[in-house]
Scaffold this motif. Structure first.
Motif, PDB file in Angstrom:
ATOM      1  N   UNK A  30      11.631  -1.895  -2.480  1.00 13.80           N
ATOM      2  CA  UNK A  30      10.392  -1.402  -1.880  1.00 13.80           C
ATOM      3  C   UNK A  30       9.471  -0.807  -2.949  1.00 13.80           C
ATOM      4  N   UNK A  31      10.060  -0.170  -3.961  1.00 12.68           N
ATOM      5  CA  UNK A  31       9.258   0.331  -5.075  1.00 12.68           C
ATOM      6  C   UNK A  31       8.574  -0.821  -5.800  1.00 12.68           C
ATOM      7  N   UNK A  32       9.317  -1.904  -6.029  1.00 16.09           N
ATOM      8  CA  UNK A  32       8.742  -3.079  -6.695  1.00 16.09           C
ATOM      9  C   UNK A  32       7.608  -3.655  -5.863  1.00 16.09           C
ATOM     10  N   UNK A  33       7.806  -3.735  -4.541  1.00 20.43           N
ATOM     11  CA  UNK A  33       6.733  -4.253  -3.698  1.00 20.43           C
ATOM     12  C   UNK A  33       5.477  -3.393  -3.824  1.00 20.43           C
ATOM     13  N   UNK A  34       5.633  -2.060  -3.721  1.00 21.72           N
ATOM     14  CA  UNK A  34       4.474  -1.172  -3.827  1.00 21.72           C
ATOM     15  C   UNK A  34       3.788  -1.305  -5.173  1.00 21.72           C
ATOM     16  N   UNK A  35       4.574  -1.403  -6.239  1.00 26.28           N
ATOM     17  CA  UNK A  35       4.010  -1.522  -7.585  1.00 26.28           C
ATOM     18  C   UNK A  35       3.286  -2.851  -7.767  1.00 26.28           C
ATOM     19  N   UNK A  36       3.921  -3.947  -7.332  1.00 26.53           N
ATOM     20  CA  UNK A  36       3.296  -5.270  -7.458  1.00 26.53           C
ATOM     21  C   UNK A  36       2.005  -5.339  -6.648  1.00 26.53           C
ATOM     22  N   UNK A  37       2.024  -4.782  -5.429  1.00 29.27           N
ATOM     23  CA  UNK A  37       0.822  -4.788  -4.599  1.00 29.27           C
ATOM     24  C   UNK A  37      -0.298  -3.983  -5.253  1.00 29.27           C
ATOM     25  N   UNK A  38       0.026  -2.850  -5.847  1.00 26.98           N
ATOM     26  CA  UNK A  38      -0.990  -2.060  -6.548  1.00 26.98           C
ATOM     27  C   UNK A  38      -1.554  -2.822  -7.741  1.00 26.98           C
ATOM     28  N   UNK A  39      -0.687  -3.465  -8.519  1.00 24.54           N
ATOM     29  CA  UNK A  39      -1.157  -4.247  -9.658  1.00 24.54           C
ATOM     30  C   UNK A  39      -2.035  -5.405  -9.193  1.00 24.54           C
ATOM     31  N   UNK A  40      -1.663  -6.014  -8.078  1.00 32.02           N
ATOM     32  CA  UNK A  40      -2.429  -7.143  -7.552  1.00 32.02           C
ATOM     33  C   UNK A  40      -3.808  -6.719  -7.055  1.00 32.02           C
ATOM     34  N   UNK A  41      -3.865  -5.552  -6.419  1.00 34.87           N
ATOM     35  CA  UNK A  41      -5.114  -5.104  -5.806  1.00 34.87           C
ATOM     36  C   UNK A  41      -6.031  -4.374  -6.780  1.00 34.87           C
ATOM     37  N   UNK A  42      -5.458  -3.660  -7.749  1.00 29.37           N
ATOM     38  CA  UNK A  42      -6.274  -2.793  -8.591  1.00 29.37           C
ATOM     39  C   UNK A  42      -6.540  -3.352  -9.990  1.00 29.37           C
ATOM     40  N   UNK A  43      -5.815  -4.391 -10.379  1.00 30.33           N
ATOM     41  CA  UNK A  43      -5.997  -4.949 -11.716  1.00 30.33           C
ATOM     42  C   UNK A  43      -6.157  -6.463 -11.633  1.00 30.33           C
ATOM     43  N   UNK A  44      -6.428  -7.065 -12.770  1.00 27.06           N
ATOM     44  CA  UNK A  44      -6.545  -8.532 -12.854  1.00 27.06           C
ATOM     45  C   UNK A  44      -5.319  -9.145 -13.514  1.00 27.06           C
ATOM     46  N   UNK A  45      -4.287  -8.335 -13.751  1.00 28.55           N
ATOM     47  CA  UNK A  45      -3.094  -8.833 -14.432  1.00 28.55           C
ATOM     48  C   UNK A  45      -2.221  -9.688 -13.517  1.00 28.55           C
ATOM     49  N   UNK A  46      -2.222  -9.361 -12.217  1.00 22.45           N
ATOM     50  CA  UNK A  46      -1.301 -10.047 -11.311  1.00 22.45           C
ATOM     51  C   UNK A  46      -1.984 -10.311  -9.963  1.00 22.45           C
ATOM     52  N   UNK A  47      -3.010 -11.168  -9.963  1.00 25.10           N
ATOM     53  CA  UNK A  47      -3.709 -11.443  -8.700  1.00 25.10           C
ATOM     54  C   UNK A  47      -2.862 -12.308  -7.771  1.00 25.10           C
TER      55      UNK A  47
END
Length: 268
Positions: A102-119
């Motif tokens: 669940x931590x990984x999901x929250x982190x990946x979702x934040x990276x996807x939404x707030x950065x361009x590294x992992x759209x």
């Protein structure tokens, strides 16, 4: 064997996220049903956008704190014994694995939404969320702790609710415009949180069924009749929770339609 606090903390996280998901789904559909899309997480509008990603921070930070409690505090840092994982704390390690997902999901979702590294598209986030629920499902289904008798029955119901979370999040990726699917996901998460609460109060709190008790870190019942009575009580508790959530969803739908729906918009 679990504990009261060990069920209350994850139960609170699931309950808060589930209720917010229900309200967000109902609000978005009532506001504009034609443009409705499934969301695996829901932004918090207002406040100048400062708390837009609050749900994702709750998931990431909450699961990380619980992970530290399970992996560090509950094990008393006795993680490795004689070159192997401490067999006395295997359940803590298993809980840690679930929380890590669940931590990984929250982190990946934040990276996807707030950065361009992992759209990532919303469907991909749905599948990542479903993998976290799948890890939780496998944890409770193949738990190293022996869940037998009344304790096993409460955890069996929990496994069913987790299965519903998996199905609803996968369906969200397959049917991205379905309001029932999105709403079902929020309901399933809410029920899972409520059942964590129910398990805590019943097995480790003041609601232990008559004839059963917690003794030497194990739930025992004085007779088969008392154990069956406890299982029937669990069925009734689940029914009350499902009915309560459905009434809550109905009330939210009525309020959202009246306040933000097409009829109120037409009047304006």
């Amino acid at each position: 064997m679990g504990s009261f606090k060990g069920h209350m903390l994850p139960g609170t996280l699931f309950l808060v996220v589930g209720i917010w998901h229900i309200w967000s789904s109902v609000f978005r559909y009532a506001s504009n049903p034609k443009s409705f899309r499934v969301r695996v997480w829901s932004p918090v509008n207002g406040f100048g956008g400062r708390v837009k990603y609050l749900e994702l921070y709750v998931i990431a930070v909450g699961s990380f704190i619980d992970l530290c409690i399970e992996f560090l505090y509950s094990t008393h840092l006795k993680i490795v014994v004689n070159g192997a994982l401490n067999p006395s704390h295997m359940n803590d390690f298993e809980h840690s694995g679930m929380l890590l997902m669940f931590f990984i999901f929250g982190l990946v979702a934040l990276l996807s939404e707030k950065t361009s590294f992992l759209p990532l598209p919303e469907g991909a986030l749905c599948f990542i969320a479903s993998s976290a629920f799948a890890a939780e499902y496998l944890l409770f289904y193949f738990h190293s702790t022996s869940h037998k008798g009344l304790e096993g029955y409460y955890h069996f119901i929990l496994v069913l609710l987790i299965g519903l979370c998996i199905l609803s999040t996968v369906a969200g990726a397959l049917f991205p415009a379905s309001f029932p699917v999105d709403l079902c996901s929020g309901v399933a998460i809410t029920l899972q949180g409520l059942w964590f609460y129910q398990t805590a109060f019943t097995l480790y709190g003041s609601m232990m069924p008559k004839g059963c008790l917690l003794e030497e870190n194990e739930i025992t019942c004085s007779s088969i009749e008392h154990e069956i009575h406890g299982e029937l009580l669990a069925n009734f508790q689940l029914f009350v929770q499902v009915l309560s959530v459905l009434f809550g969803v109905g009330g939210a739908c009525i309020y959202a339609e009246t306040k933000f729906g097409r009829a109120s918009s037409a009047e304006v």
